[in-house]
Scaffold this motif. Sequence first.
Motif, PDB file in Angstrom:
ATOM      1  N   LYS A  21       1.327  11.373   2.884  1.00 55.84           N
ATOM      2  CA  LYS A  21       0.402  10.081   2.767  1.00 55.84           C
ATOM      3  C   LYS A  21       1.112   8.781   3.126  1.00 55.84           C
ATOM      4  N   ALA A  22       2.385   8.552   2.363  1.00 50.19           N
ATOM      5  CA  ALA A  22       3.310   7.341   2.724  1.00 50.19           C
ATOM      6  C   ALA A  22       3.564   7.023   3.864  1.00 50.19           C
ATOM      7  N   ALA A  23       4.131   8.092   4.677  1.00 50.82           N
ATOM      8  CA  ALA A  23       4.552   8.109   6.244  1.00 50.82           C
ATOM      9  C   ALA A  23       3.188   7.781   6.896  1.00 50.82           C
ATOM     10  N   GLU A  24       2.336   8.369   6.522  1.00 54.59           N
ATOM     11  CA  GLU A  24       0.932   8.056   7.538  1.00 54.59           C
ATOM     12  C   GLU A  24       0.264   6.429   7.089  1.00 54.59           C
ATOM     13  N   GLU A  25       0.370   6.100   6.065  1.00 53.89           N
ATOM     14  CA  GLU A  25       0.219   4.700   5.643  1.00 53.89           C
ATOM     15  C   GLU A  25       1.135   3.877   6.375  1.00 53.89           C
ATOM     16  N   ALA A  26       2.435   4.023   6.587  1.00 52.28           N
ATOM     17  CA  ALA A  26       3.322   3.063   7.043  1.00 52.28           C
ATOM     18  C   ALA A  26       3.047   3.162   8.780  1.00 52.28           C
ATOM     19  N   GLU A  27       2.680   4.375   9.161  1.00 46.60           N
ATOM     20  CA  GLU A  27       2.569   4.261  10.725  1.00 46.60           C
ATOM     21  C   GLU A  27       1.188   3.504  10.951  1.00 46.60           C
TER      22      GLU A  27
ATOM     23  N   VAL B 147       7.854  -0.357   9.805  1.00 41.17           N
ATOM     24  CA  VAL B 147       8.882   0.649  10.291  1.00 41.17           C
ATOM     25  C   VAL B 147       9.773   0.767   8.749  1.00 41.17           C
ATOM     26  N   LYS B 148       9.796  -0.268   7.914  1.00 41.79           N
ATOM     27  CA  LYS B 148      10.829  -0.065   6.684  1.00 41.79           C
ATOM     28  C   LYS B 148      10.110   0.901   5.869  1.00 41.79           C
ATOM     29  N   ALA B 149       8.974   0.814   5.773  1.00 38.27           N
ATOM     30  CA  ALA B 149       8.098   1.748   4.854  1.00 38.27           C
ATOM     31  C   ALA B 149       8.467   3.033   5.344  1.00 38.27           C
ATOM     32  N   LEU B 150       8.307   3.359   6.863  1.00 38.93           N
ATOM     33  CA  LEU B 150       8.495   4.712   7.308  1.00 38.93           C
ATOM     34  C   LEU B 150       9.809   5.107   7.090  1.00 38.93           C
ATOM     35  N   ILE B 151      10.846   4.249   7.185  1.00 36.64           N
ATOM     36  CA  ILE B 151      12.349   4.808   7.181  1.00 36.64           C
ATOM     37  C   ILE B 151      12.205   5.054   5.335  1.00 36.64           C
ATOM     38  N   ASP B 152      11.864   4.473   4.517  1.00 34.84           N
ATOM     39  CA  ASP B 152      11.799   4.931   3.151  1.00 34.84           C
ATOM     40  C   ASP B 152      11.241   6.149   2.929  1.00 34.84           C
ATOM     41  N   SER B 153       9.921   6.321   3.673  1.00 39.72           N
ATOM     42  CA  SER B 153       9.228   7.653   3.590  1.00 39.72           C
ATOM     43  C   SER B 153      10.043   8.726   3.971  1.00 39.72           C
ATOM     44  N   TYR B 154      10.956   8.692   5.094  1.00 44.82           N
ATOM     45  CA  TYR B 154      11.771   9.787   5.655  1.00 44.82           C
ATOM     46  C   TYR B 154      12.955   9.696   4.923  1.00 44.82           C
ATOM     47  N   HIS B 155      13.641   8.953   4.078  1.00 45.61           N
ATOM     48  CA  HIS B 155      14.565   9.000   3.102  1.00 45.61           C
ATOM     49  C   HIS B 155      14.170   9.637   1.899  1.00 45.61           C
ATOM     50  N   GLU B 156      13.114   9.424   1.305  1.00 43.63           N
ATOM     51  CA  GLU B 156      12.520  10.194   0.241  1.00 43.63           C
ATOM     52  C   GLU B 156      12.260  11.755   0.536  1.00 43.63           C
ATOM     53  N   LEU B 157      11.877  12.063   1.621  1.00 41.35           N
ATOM     54  CA  LEU B 157      11.573  13.257   2.097  1.00 41.35           C
ATOM     55  C   LEU B 157      12.997  13.955   2.257  1.00 41.35           C
TER      56      LEU B 157
ATOM     57  N   ASP C  47       0.697  -1.158   0.074  1.00 43.78           N
ATOM     58  CA  ASP C  47       0.079  -0.114   0.050  1.00 43.78           C
ATOM     59  C   ASP C  47       0.817   1.297   0.056  1.00 43.78           C
ATOM     60  N   VAL C  48       2.054   1.120   0.540  1.00 43.52           N
ATOM     61  CA  VAL C  48       3.120   2.304   0.520  1.00 43.52           C
ATOM     62  C   VAL C  48       3.828   2.669  -0.851  1.00 43.52           C
ATOM     63  N   ALA C  49       4.309   1.595  -1.513  1.00 39.50           N
ATOM     64  CA  ALA C  49       5.075   1.562  -2.372  1.00 39.50           C
ATOM     65  C   ALA C  49       4.522   2.330  -3.571  1.00 39.50           C
TER      66      ALA C  49
END
Length: 650
Positions: free
Chosen positions: A62-68, A73-83, A36-38
Amino acid sequence: MKFIRSHKKLKHFFALLLVLSLGSLTIAQETTPYKDVAPYLNEARNLRNQNKIDLALETLDKAAEEAEKNEDVKALIDSYHELAILYLKLDREADTQFYWDRASVLLKDTAYPYGDAIHKYIEAILLYRSDQNFQALSMLEKAKQINNDRNFFNNILLAEAKVYLNLEKYESATKNLNSLVVNTDIYEKDFLRTQAYLGLAELYLKKGELNESAKNGEDALKMANTHGFVMESKKANVLLAKIYEQLGLYENAYTKSQNLLQINDSIFNVEKLKVEVKTADKIRDDIKTNQIVSLETKVDELTESQNRSEITAILASAFLIIISLLAVSLFRNNQIKVKTNDLLHTKNKELQVARDGAVQAMEAKTNFLSTVSHELRTPLYAVTGLTHLLLEENPQEHQKEHLKALKFSGDYLLNFINDILHINKIDANKLEPLNMDFNLKKIMNEVMDSLQQSAKANNTKLVLTFDKNIPGHLMSDPLKLSQVFMNLIGNAIKFTKDGQVTVTTKLLHKENEDVKIFFEVRDNGIGISKEKQKSIFDGFEQGSIQINREYGGTGLGLTIVKSLLSLFDSEIRLESELGKGSAFFFEIDMRSLDDLPEDISFEVTQRDYDFKGLHLMIVEDNKINQVITKKMLTKKEITSDIASNGEKMR
C-alpha cells in the motif's frame, strides 16, 4: 560487490522499465516522503518486528502504491528498502536483491542521503551474512557518515554489534549494545532494547559469564513477551535453556525448552509459511504486472501522437520486457519452490532439536529427582530407626511427646519422598502394568482392613459394596490397583470426620473373557469447590492453603492415582460439592478366568516365634544403618555380624 555484479544486467533492465513507467515522476525531489506514506512504513516496521510478515508485506504494498500515486520518488525508495529488509527477515536474499536493485535505479538520479544510507546498510547486512565481516563494517561506516536520521543510527549500531560479536571484538560490541539498552528511538525503542539484551546475553555466554548472560536473557524475554516480538522470544528461550543447562538449573532449562516448543508450534507451521510465501509472491508479481500496464499505456499515448518509430521501439521493448518477465517469473517460481522446501526442512530440523532439548531437560530433571530422593532416604531411615529405639528404651514422659513428634515427621517426610520417586518413575515411563491372576474381593478387603485404624481415628465408617457377579479370578495388576485404592480411600478418610466412606465395585459388562468393572469411592466429607476440581489431579495441589494447613499431605495422592490409571487406559472422574462430600469413579477392562475354581477361604493360626539365640549376617553399606539394625536385633537377643559389601563376606 559480488551481488551487485551478478545482477548488473537485471539492473539495466529495471532502469529501462522505470524510465518508461515513471517518466512523469519528478526525480530530484528534496522533500521528505509524503505524510500519507509514513504511517504505512511505521506500521509495516512494527508488524515486521512482531513477525506478522504477511500483514507487513500488504502494508508496504500500500505504501508503494501511495508513493506512485503521489509521484513521491523518496517514499517509493523507502518502500522498496523496507521490502528488501523484510525479505531479509524471510531469508529470501534473491527477493531482497530485486527490491535493492529497484531502489538503486531511483537513487541514481535522486539526491537523498537517508536513502543512500539505508541502501548501504542493506548491502552491509548481505556482506555480513556471507561472512565478509570487515567489508560489512566498512559499508556500515559509510552509511553512518552519510546518514542524517538519528533514529536510523540505532539500527546501524545494532548491525555493527552483531558483526563485532562475529569477530569476537567483545569490548566494541558491549559499547554498542549498552548504548542501545538506553536508546530513545521514536519508532523501535522497545525492539532495539530487546535486541540489545539478546546481544548482551549471547556475548556474556561466549565469555563464560553465565549469571550475567542469564540476567540479560531474562530481560530480553520479558521485553519480547510484553511487546509481542515472537522471534526474539524464541531466541531468548533458546539462549536461556542453554545457559541454565550449563548452570545446572535443569528445572529452568526444562521450562525454557517447553516455552520454545509452544513458540515453534505457533510460528513454524505449514499454513503460515504458505500464506507468507503467497503474499510475498503476489506483491512482487503485482509490481511486475503494473510495469507492463504502464508500458501499454505509454504505447497508446505514442500511437495517438502517430510517432511510429517510437511506437515500434516501445513495442519491441515491451515485447522483450514481457518475455524477460515471464522468463524471470518461471525461474523465480522454481526458486521459490526450492526455497520453500528448504525452509520447511530447516524448520523441521529446528523443531527436532527443540524436542530433543526438551527430552534431555526432562531426563536431567528425572535423574536429579531420583538421585536426591534416594540420597535423602538413607539419613531418614536413620532418623526413624533411632527414634524407634529411643521410644523402646522407656524415655521419660516429657521426652515421649518429642520423640513421637520426631518419628511422625520422619515418617511423613519418608512418605513424601516415596511419592516423589513414584511420580518420577511414572513420568519416566519406567512402570508397566503386570498381568496376573488375583481375587478382586480379597484385594479390596485387604485394603479396607489396612485403613480401618485411620478410619477409627476420624470416627469414620468404611463400607464395601461388592457385586457378587464379578468373577473370582481376574487377570490384571493387583499391586497397582491396591495403590490406587489406598490413595483414594486414604484421601476420603482424611477429609471425612464422623462420616462414612463407601467403596463400590460393579460389573458393567462381560463378554467371554472380557469384563469391564466400575469402581467408586464416595464420602460425605468436606467436598471440593468447582474451581479446584479443575486442578485437583495436578501435582502438589490441594483444595486450598487452609485445607493443606489443617489436614496436611503432599498433594501427590490423586496425581499418582491418575498416572497409575493411565497405565490401564482408564481415566478417573470426579463429582463433588462443598460441604456434601466427593465421589471418585473409574472403569477398568480386565480378563476373567471362569474355568478356575473359587478360592477356598481358611484361617491361619497365629503363632509367636522365638528368635532368641539366632545368628544373622547383616550386609549394609551405611554405617548408621549398621548400628541401628544391630541394636534392634540385640534387643531381640539375636547376634549378628556386619559386612559393608560382598567382598567382606568372604
